[in-house]
Enzyme design. Sequence first.
Site, PDB file in Angstrom:
ATOM      1  N   ASP A  56      18.264 -52.266 -18.107  1.00 23.03           N
ATOM      2  CA  ASP A  56      18.024 -53.444 -17.263  1.00 23.03           C
ATOM      3  C   ASP A  56      17.522 -54.647 -18.051  1.00 23.03           C
ATOM      4  O   ASP A  56      17.785 -55.791 -17.689  1.00 23.03           O
ATOM      5  CB  ASP A  56      16.981 -53.112 -16.185  1.00 23.03           C
ATOM      6  CG  ASP A  56      17.592 -52.396 -14.981  1.00 23.03           C
ATOM      7  OD1 ASP A  56      18.779 -52.009 -15.054  1.00 23.03           O
ATOM      8  OD2 ASP A  56      16.874 -52.212 -13.973  1.00 23.03           O
ATOM      9  N   ALA A 101      22.642 -54.273  -3.128  1.00 24.15           N
ATOM     10  CA  ALA A 101      22.577 -52.835  -2.836  1.00 24.15           C
ATOM     11  C   ALA A 101      21.183 -52.424  -2.339  1.00 24.15           C
ATOM     12  O   ALA A 101      21.061 -51.683  -1.353  1.00 24.15           O
ATOM     13  CB  ALA A 101      22.943 -52.044  -4.087  1.00 24.15           C
ATOM     14  N   ILE A 102      20.123 -52.916  -2.986  1.00 25.52           N
ATOM     15  CA  ILE A 102      18.767 -52.475  -2.612  1.00 25.52           C
ATOM     16  C   ILE A 102      18.423 -52.949  -1.197  1.00 25.52           C
ATOM     17  O   ILE A 102      17.949 -52.165  -0.368  1.00 25.52           O
ATOM     18  CB  ILE A 102      17.724 -52.972  -3.649  1.00 25.52           C
ATOM     19  CG1 ILE A 102      17.974 -52.281  -4.992  1.00 25.52           C
ATOM     20  CG2 ILE A 102      16.296 -52.711  -3.173  1.00 25.52           C
ATOM     21  CD1 ILE A 102      17.090 -52.750  -6.137  1.00 25.52           C
ATOM     22  N   ALA A 124      21.409 -47.544 -13.302  1.00 32.22           N
ATOM     23  CA  ALA A 124      20.909 -46.462 -14.141  1.00 32.22           C
ATOM     24  C   ALA A 124      21.981 -45.928 -15.088  1.00 32.22           C
ATOM     25  O   ALA A 124      21.715 -45.666 -16.266  1.00 32.22           O
ATOM     26  CB  ALA A 124      20.391 -45.343 -13.243  1.00 32.22           C
ATOM     27  N   GLU A 156      20.844 -63.712   4.087  1.00 27.05           N
ATOM     28  CA  GLU A 156      21.550 -63.847   2.803  1.00 27.05           C
ATOM     29  C   GLU A 156      21.923 -65.320   2.606  1.00 27.05           C
ATOM     30  O   GLU A 156      22.504 -65.929   3.506  1.00 27.05           O
ATOM     31  CB  GLU A 156      22.805 -62.949   2.814  1.00 27.05           C
ATOM     32  CG  GLU A 156      23.793 -63.172   1.692  1.00 27.05           C
ATOM     33  CD  GLU A 156      23.216 -62.972   0.303  1.00 27.05           C
ATOM     34  OE1 GLU A 156      22.721 -61.871   0.021  1.00 27.05           O
ATOM     35  OE2 GLU A 156      23.251 -63.935  -0.494  1.00 27.05           O
ATOM     36  N   ILE A 161      11.895 -46.482 -13.471  1.00 28.96           N
ATOM     37  CA  ILE A 161      12.074 -46.902 -12.078  1.00 28.96           C
ATOM     38  C   ILE A 161      13.030 -45.947 -11.367  1.00 28.96           C
ATOM     39  O   ILE A 161      12.779 -45.522 -10.236  1.00 28.96           O
ATOM     40  CB  ILE A 161      12.620 -48.352 -12.017  1.00 28.96           C
ATOM     41  CG1 ILE A 161      11.583 -49.330 -12.563  1.00 28.96           C
ATOM     42  CG2 ILE A 161      13.025 -48.728 -10.593  1.00 28.96           C
ATOM     43  CD1 ILE A 161      10.246 -49.296 -11.869  1.00 28.96           C
ATOM     44  N   LYS A 199      17.420 -42.342  -2.319  1.00 30.25           N
ATOM     45  CA  LYS A 199      18.471 -41.441  -1.796  1.00 30.25           C
ATOM     46  C   LYS A 199      17.851 -40.338  -0.947  1.00 30.25           C
ATOM     47  O   LYS A 199      18.455 -39.870   0.026  1.00 30.25           O
ATOM     48  CB  LYS A 199      19.294 -40.836  -2.936  1.00 30.25           C
ATOM     49  CG  LYS A 199      20.448 -41.647  -3.459  1.00 30.25           C
ATOM     50  CD  LYS A 199      20.350 -43.021  -3.635  1.00 30.25           C
ATOM     51  CE  LYS A 199      20.422 -44.331  -3.445  1.00 30.25           C
ATOM     52  NZ  LYS A 199      20.024 -45.357  -4.274  1.00 30.25           N
ATOM     53  N   HIS A 244      44.096 -31.147   0.130  1.00 31.44           N
ATOM     54  CA  HIS A 244      44.102 -31.410   1.565  1.00 31.44           C
ATOM     55  C   HIS A 244      43.290 -30.340   2.281  1.00 31.44           C
ATOM     56  O   HIS A 244      43.423 -29.162   1.945  1.00 31.44           O
ATOM     57  CB  HIS A 244      45.535 -31.392   2.095  1.00 31.44           C
ATOM     58  CG  HIS A 244      45.597 -31.570   3.585  1.00 31.44           C
ATOM     59  ND1 HIS A 244      45.430 -32.790   4.188  1.00 31.44           N
ATOM     60  CD2 HIS A 244      45.787 -30.666   4.594  1.00 31.44           C
ATOM     61  CE1 HIS A 244      45.513 -32.636   5.492  1.00 31.44           C
ATOM     62  NE2 HIS A 244      45.727 -31.364   5.772  1.00 31.44           N
ATOM     63  N   GLY A 300       3.102 -50.081 -24.921  1.00 26.77           N
ATOM     64  CA  GLY A 300       3.599 -50.293 -26.282  1.00 26.77           C
ATOM     65  C   GLY A 300       3.861 -51.759 -26.577  1.00 26.77           C
ATOM     66  O   GLY A 300       4.343 -52.499 -25.714  1.00 26.77           O
TER      67      GLY A 300
HETATM   68  C1  LIG Z   1      15.002 -49.398  -4.925  1.00 27.46           C
HETATM   69  C2  LIG Z   1      15.958 -49.226  -6.063  1.00 27.46           C
HETATM   70  C3  LIG Z   1      17.077 -48.423  -5.914  1.00 27.46           C
HETATM   71  C4  LIG Z   1      17.966 -48.257  -6.956  1.00 27.46           C
HETATM   72  N1  LIG Z   1      19.056 -47.464  -6.779  1.00 27.46           N
HETATM   73  C5  LIG Z   1      19.925 -47.311  -7.787  1.00 27.46           C
HETATM   74  C6  LIG Z   1      21.048 -46.458  -7.643  1.00 27.46           C
HETATM   75  O1  LIG Z   1      21.249 -45.851  -6.594  1.00 27.46           O
HETATM   76  N2  LIG Z   1      21.884 -46.312  -8.695  1.00 27.46           N
HETATM   77  C7  LIG Z   1      21.683 -46.982  -9.870  1.00 27.46           C
HETATM   78  O2  LIG Z   1      22.480 -46.827 -10.792  1.00 27.46           O
HETATM   79  N3  LIG Z   1      20.632 -47.798 -10.039  1.00 27.46           N
HETATM   80  C8  LIG Z   1      19.757 -47.974  -9.029  1.00 27.46           C
HETATM   81  N4  LIG Z   1      18.667 -48.770  -9.211  1.00 27.46           N
HETATM   82  C9  LIG Z   1      18.506 -49.470 -10.508  1.00 27.46           C
HETATM   83  C10 LIG Z   1      17.928 -48.529 -11.557  1.00 27.46           C
HETATM   84  O3  LIG Z   1      16.692 -48.020 -11.100  1.00 27.46           O
HETATM   85  C11 LIG Z   1      17.759 -49.258 -12.859  1.00 27.46           C
HETATM   86  O4  LIG Z   1      18.989 -49.853 -13.225  1.00 27.46           O
HETATM   87  C12 LIG Z   1      17.315 -48.324 -13.968  1.00 27.46           C
HETATM   88  O5  LIG Z   1      16.096 -47.713 -13.669  1.00 27.46           O
HETATM   89  C13 LIG Z   1      17.194 -49.085 -15.290  1.00 27.46           C
HETATM   90  O6  LIG Z   1      16.819 -48.187 -16.278  1.00 27.46           O
HETATM   91  P1  LIG Z   1      16.051 -48.676 -17.583  1.00 27.46           P
HETATM   92  O7  LIG Z   1      15.919 -47.468 -18.439  1.00 27.46           O
HETATM   93  O8  LIG Z   1      16.693 -49.871 -18.141  1.00 27.46           O
HETATM   94  O9  LIG Z   1      14.617 -49.163 -17.090  1.00 27.46           O
HETATM   95  P2  LIG Z   1      13.525 -48.579 -16.086  1.00 27.46           P
HETATM   96  O10 LIG Z   1      14.008 -47.475 -15.275  1.00 27.46           O
HETATM   97  O11 LIG Z   1      12.970 -49.776 -15.402  1.00 27.46           O
HETATM   98  O12 LIG Z   1      12.426 -47.984 -17.067  1.00 27.46           O
HETATM   99  C14 LIG Z   1      11.673 -48.802 -17.914  1.00 27.46           C
HETATM  100  C15 LIG Z   1      10.403 -48.062 -18.274  1.00 27.46           C
HETATM  101  O13 LIG Z   1       9.747 -48.775 -19.299  1.00 27.46           O
HETATM  102  C16 LIG Z   1       8.346 -48.700 -19.083  1.00 27.46           C
HETATM  103  N5  LIG Z   1       7.713 -49.816 -19.799  1.00 27.46           N
HETATM  104  C17 LIG Z   1       7.928 -51.139 -19.629  1.00 27.46           C
HETATM  105  N6  LIG Z   1       7.179 -51.840 -20.505  1.00 27.46           N
HETATM  106  C18 LIG Z   1       6.477 -50.949 -21.235  1.00 27.46           C
HETATM  107  C19 LIG Z   1       5.540 -51.065 -22.293  1.00 27.46           C
HETATM  108  N7  LIG Z   1       5.186 -52.244 -22.791  1.00 27.46           N
HETATM  109  N8  LIG Z   1       5.021 -49.931 -22.796  1.00 27.46           N
HETATM  110  C20 LIG Z   1       5.368 -48.700 -22.316  1.00 27.46           C
HETATM  111  N9  LIG Z   1       6.264 -48.553 -21.325  1.00 27.46           N
HETATM  112  C21 LIG Z   1       6.816 -49.644 -20.794  1.00 27.46           C
HETATM  113  C22 LIG Z   1       8.225 -48.819 -17.563  1.00 27.46           C
HETATM  114  O14 LIG Z   1       6.995 -48.293 -17.121  1.00 27.46           O
HETATM  115  C23 LIG Z   1       9.421 -47.984 -17.104  1.00 27.46           C
HETATM  116  O15 LIG Z   1       9.042 -46.654 -16.880  1.00 27.46           O
HETATM  117  C24 LIG Z   1      17.744 -48.934  -8.188  1.00 27.46           C
HETATM  118  C25 LIG Z   1      16.610 -49.731  -8.348  1.00 27.46           C
HETATM  119  C26 LIG Z   1      15.735 -49.868  -7.314  1.00 27.46           C
HETATM  120  C27 LIG Z   1      14.526 -50.729  -7.518  1.00 27.46           C
END
Ligand SMILES: Cc1cc2nc3c(=O)[nH]c(=O)nc-3n(C[C@H](O)[C@H](O)[C@H](O)COP(=O)(O)OP(=O)(O)OC[C@H]3O[C@@H](n4cnc5c(N)ncnc54)[C@H](O)[C@@H]3O)c2cc1C
Length: 474
Positions: A314, A186-187, A322, A206, A41, A51, A453, A114
């Site tokens: 997440d 935040a979103i 992230a 809200e 994501i 961004k 500064h 998977g």
């Molecule tokens: C609009 C938006 C803005 C954001 N902005 C920020 C920010 O500015 N800063 C920040 O820190 N965080 C931000 N976030 C949050 C951030 O994107 C997440 O916290 C982060 O992506 C989580 O990472 P992750 O690796 O846990 O999971 P993810 O990034 O969700 O990745 C999980 C992956 O697993 C894959 N997957 C799931 N199930 C399966 C399966 N069964 N088989 C194969 N693949 C699978 C999915 O396709 C995905 O690609 C934002 C989120 C959104 C929605």
Amino acid sequence: MADTYDLIVLGSGPGGYVAAIRASQLGLKVAIVERERLGGICLNWGCIPTKALLRSAEVYHYMTHAAQYGLSVEKPSFSLEKVVDRSRKVAGQLNAGVKGLMKKNKVAVHEGVGTITGADKNGGKLSVVQGDKTTELTAKHIIVATGARARDLPFAKADGERIWTYRHAMVPPAMPTKLLVIGSGAIGVEFASFYNDMGAEVTIVEMLDRIMPVEDAEVSEFMTKQLTKFGMTIKTKTGLEKLEATASGVKAAMKGPDGKVETAEFSHAIVAIGIVPNTENIGLDKLGIETDRGHIKTDGYGRTNVDGIWAIGDVTGAPWLAHKASHEGVIAAEAIAQALGNKDVHPHAMDKGNIPGCTYSRPQVASVGFTEAKAKEAGYQVKVGKFPFIGNGKAIALGEAEGFVKTVFDAKTGELLGAHMVGAEVTEMIQGYVVARQLETTEAELMETVFAHPTISESMHESGLAAYGRAIHI
Ligand SMILES: Cc1cc2nc3c(=O)[nH]c(=O)nc-3n(C[C@H](O)[C@H](O)[C@H](O)COP(=O)(O)OP(=O)(O)OC[C@H]3O[C@@H](n4cnc5c(N)ncnc54)[C@H](O)[C@@H]3O)c2cc1C
């Protein structure tokens, strides 16, 4: 014969791909499984493309306010299509970057969905389905890094036309004229800021008594004033009762603090009320993996209750960020290497108290550690310092004199308990305080530190000084 690895990572977001790289650096044979796009994501639909959009909005804002800087821009305008296109290209560039990193680190990439099909003391089994092809994999350890998805309203599913999740809002079919943003985390606030700066009439609704409820109360108050000044309508203590797509937009029924239900029409609505972890259909139930309100339960190293199965990011719960996912990925990869006999790695359990949170709206918000209220709730006697950007030469020179830095110290020991900032560039500045917290810095060291500064970061120094009655420029 199944392909055999030391580690399989399920999901390639900032949690999964970072864990895979770290494990590979430590000499493990690693595979990663992804059903969509490498980078998850964050790179494709979250942190990075938003961004890019916000940057376009920022530049557009400066164009429309060029006169303040003695400049003139004739009839500033934009093409939403090109703005979105740039954001998608940025996401594409990063996705290609992760592909390159997988190759460089010799991580085998398996494309497909998977499912974990078994786990015991000797390791786990996972099958990957893509179309009519199924690949069986085995590994000594499996990390679940499947992330999360947007939460829908129970009474109105996002349709991509008029009712959007973040995915739709990032590639809008049309520019909203009157936008309802449901949820002020935040979103929600980032999209509200983007569309407001691009000219939409924005309302944020809200349920709680203030926007950005995880932030310090003074930050929420300041943001409410600023966003209202920028033309947004903010409705707190207001619950959405009903949301209906109509031929020309959406109709919303909202119950305000006085109990009265108001109906209003909007061209579009963005639902930003939280996330749902991706834990279904990946084999967790069969293995008896424990969850807590849907999130996988782990210890500070990413271990679940089942041997050989780990979880990060997440899917394991708040904060949904992230950098938290990536840090958990590194810790889990090191703990797995250690379990496989590597004596040179010494992972430390995750400390959630030092994870910064940033919102890249205009103005920006950034924080780390305890809010003033949470510090008091935790039993601390606090000393609080606050320094406004109007006392900072660089902020004035930039035309960005609205904002402040607030610091919270333990009155007994001087430990920096928390820092809260709002205004220009604060998402870059917060890291100074994160390092300070990591090093258990006290007021004395912060006061002794020399700040360059002119920088807005001098406000960070002044805020610490202010807590002890020593601020210079106010
Ligand atoms: C609009 C938006 C803005 C954001 N902005 C920020 C920010 O500015 N800063 C920040 O820190 N965080 C931000 N976030 C949050 C951030 O994107 C997440 O916290 C982060 O992506 C989580 O990472 P992750 O690796 O846990 O999971 P993810 O990034 O969700 O990745 C999980 C992956 O697993 C894959 N997957 C799931 N199930 C399966 C399966 N069964 N088989 C194969 N693949 C699978 C999915 O396709 C995905 O690609 C934002 C989120 C959104 C929605």
